[in-house]
Write an enzyme that holds these catalytic residues in place. Structure first.
Site, PDB file in Angstrom:
ATOM      1  CB  CYS A 146      -0.949  -0.029   1.301  1.00 37.30           C
ATOM      2  SG  CYS A 146      -1.498   1.478   1.532  1.00 37.30           S
TER       3      CYS A 146
ATOM      4  CB  CYS B 271       1.106   1.095   4.223  1.00 43.28           C
ATOM      5  SG  CYS B 271      -0.779   0.778   4.546  1.00 43.28           S
TER       6      CYS B 271
END
Length: 636
Positions: free
Chosen positions: A75, A78
């Site tokens: 991600c 992230c």
């Protein structure tokens, strides 16, 4: 004879046990995702790494609080958030006996059940587990914020709430001092404490709690915070400025200390200088981990983990990202249906409608090497349901794959979507690639938005990166995705959207340094796609997209057994009949897989052999006794 029977019996039991264990091992291996995941944290980051084996034993029943980041290593948000989380973990490291900063990677298939159970619908997601938490507590959702200071302030609020509710009694007291006089402050103070500090601050300040938690391990002092709403105590001690600091000693002396720099570090240094002046030893290591006191914005943090995460690129042939690779498409499909969708605890209503549209597009158009019966079967099971749990969906995918194995044409690895390190590209690249391929090959006149709508529903409801999902949904609305009226427009809409995302992420921390996010196609791949003034020649762009993403142009590098004969197709049809029988039996409450049936067969055969041996044993004993009677008494 009896010894022989017992030995034979033991061997048969051993064979049965080995068969069962082998089946279990094969089953586990066949479902273990081979798509490599690379966690964003390591032991040097002061972030405790959790996984499926240690999660519950760590966060439940502990005297410390646990603040856990649920993240996904592919991600983009992230990846950008990870340096901030590391800085935050370092910033509050001195509080490690009070609260633990941790993380768990939901991209790891082994952790899938945990992330599903704790209802992780997007990444990153922060959850706080209180002192002595127990199931079924799923943790308290905490906002992510953009700076270390904001994360720390929110954490302090959680810790203070813990103490106000009667938990965390072994921690230093960070709740406001509510007494209105100071004559009895020593009654509840340990004998080792020589100096007692009162830090006066505004009601919305976190300074007092920060300093208390930073210095609570120094046994010769104790600090309490007094908020400005304690007017009587403030007036009694002539406090007019906030923050202000007063220190009391055991000999009843009282002194005001001037805080030259009204910050966390400035207040810490004021107390430290006073203690040193009194001949008290201060362990300098207490504050070493809290050196990053200033506000740190996650957008300005440069990731320091890139060099440590670099892996050597070994290629036997020239691989370029301008080809359409079958393995990239398959890895995207595999991760989507085997990992990302099953993360949902329950799929229903709007999510279920999005899932059905997505599976329908895949079943009709995805280019699996052995035809699409695998996807058709999953679609046919799901379309009859109004809701389904993520775990049940996962079991359907696994059992269907087991019955029709092999489904995929090669090893689970990225080719054109492979990044320069494990944290770059991969699944996000594959998802764009798959939907480009679907729009180019299978948009149809009477439903030109069919693929785009399936993509929109999937990204909105199932794509793990929350920030990415929100951006896409907003972009779809702004760029009027649902107004697309013909095939070519659907292809160009997705191309334009992809370039818009590339422009937004160009230069971002998530950008692969060896695969820059350009406005594609590059001039080297399509020299005629731009006019002389630099604007796009959409006619030529459309031709380029139709050529690159054409089903006929799929590159089978790394794939095996591209073609399949009629006998194989017939075998698949037969396997589908078996699966239909399996799904029908499920309606009666059964949930058998091939693995379950194999266990039953082994147990049945073993039991039958044991029963036969027992019968033989009794028959032999009976014959033996009869012969002995004849030999002693003669024939009667």
């Amino acid at each position: 004879m009896e010894h022989l029977e017992i030995g034979l019996l033991l061997k048969l039991c051993l064979i049965g046990i080995i068969t069962i264990n082998c089946n279990a091992a094969v089953l586990k291996d066949s479902y273990q995702s081979q798509i490599s995941t690379y966690g964003l944290y390591n032991a040097s980051d002061n972030v405790v790494i959790l996984n499926v084996t240690n999660f519950k034993s760590s966060v439940y029943g502990d005297t410390k609080g646990w603040l856990v980041e649920f993240y996904n290593s592919w991600c983009g948000f992230c990846f950008r958030f990870a340096p901030l989380w590391k800085a935050f973990a370092n910033d509050v490291y001195a509080w490690k006996d009070i609260v633990v900063i941790a993380a768990i990677d939901c991209a790891d298939d082994d952790n899938n059940p945990i992330c599903r159970e704790y209802e992780i619908m997007h990444y990153p997601m922060l959850k706080y587990f209180s002192v002595n938490a127990h199931p079924p507590s799923l943790g308290l959702l905490m906002e992510k914020y953009d700076s270390v200071n904001e994360l720390r302030y929110n954490l302090i609020d959680l810790l203070e709430e813990e103490q106000q509710e009667g938990r965390g009694t072994s921690w230093p007291n960070i709740t406001p001092y509510r007494n209105y006089e100071t004559t009895n402050i020593w009654k509840a103070v340990q004998n080792s404490v020589k100096y007692f500090f009162l830090l006066f601050e505004k009601t919305d300040s976190h300074l007092g709690a920060e300093v208390i938690l930073d210095m609570y391990k120094i046994p010769s002092l104790q600090i309490r915070r007094v908020t400005s709403d304690n007017e009587l105590l403030s007036e009694t001690n002539k406090i007019t400025n906030f923050p202000s600091l007063i220190v009391f000693s055991r000999n009843d002396t009282q002194k005001s200390l001037k805080i030259r720099v009204p910050t966390r570090e400035g207040t810490y240094n004021t107390i430290k200088e006073f203690m040193i002046s009194k001949g008290e030893y201060i362990n300098e290591q207490i504050f070493v981990k809290n050196h990053s006191i200033e506000t740190v914005n996650h957008k300005s943090i440069t990731s320091t983990s890139k060099q440590s995460q670099e892996t050597e690129m070994v290629e036997n042939i020239e691989i370029t990202s301008d080809h359409l690779y079958q393995l990239d498409l398959e890895n995207t499909l595999r991760y989507s249906i085997s990992h990302e969708i099953p993360l949902h605890k329950v799929i229903k209503e709007e999510n279920m409608d999005a899932l059905k549209k997505y599976l329908n597009v895949l079943a009709e158009y995805f280019p699996l090497r052995h035809s699409n019966i695998f996807l058709e079967t999953i679609r046919d099971i799901i379309k009859k349901r109004n809701n389904i749990s993520g775990e049940e969906f996962s079991q359907i995918v696994k059992s269907t794959e087991e019955e029709m194995s092999p489904i995929y044409s090669g090893a689970s690895q990225w080719v054109g979507c492979k990044g320069s390190t494990e944290v770059y590209r991969g699944y996000t690249c594959g998802l764009w690639t798959m939907f480009h391929m679907l729009t180019v090959n299978f948009a149809i006149e009477h439903a030109p938005r069919k693929v785009l709508e399936a993509m929109h529903g999937y990204i909105k409801h199932f794509f793990g990166c929350a920030e990415c999902s929100q951006h896409f949904v907003q972009m779809a609305a702004q760029n009027k995705m649902f107004d697309v009226s013909n095939i070519n427009d659907s292809i160009l809409w997705l191309w334009s959207a992809h370039n818009e995302v590339n422009a937004r992420l160009s230069g971002d921390d998530t950008e692969d340094p060896k695969h820059k996010k350009i406005q594609y196609p590059a001039a080297e791949h399509c020299p005629n796609c731009r006019y002389e003034n630099g604007t796009w020649n959409e006619k030529n762009v459309l031709h380029y997209l139709k050529t690159k993403y054409s089903y006929k142009r799929i590159n089978y590098y790394g794939s095996t057994n591209r073609h399949r004969n009629n006998d194989d197709k017939m075998k698949i049809r037969q396997e589908r009949l078996v699966l239909n029988k399996y799904t029908n039996s499920k309606k009666l409450g059964w949930d058998f897989t091939i693995f379950d049936i194999s266990i039953c067969v082994v147990l049945y055969v073993t039991s039958a052999i044991i029963l036969i041996l027992v019968c033989i044993k009794f028959a032999v004993k009976r014959t033996y006794r009869k012969r002995a009677y004849v030999s002693l008494l003669g024939k009667i």
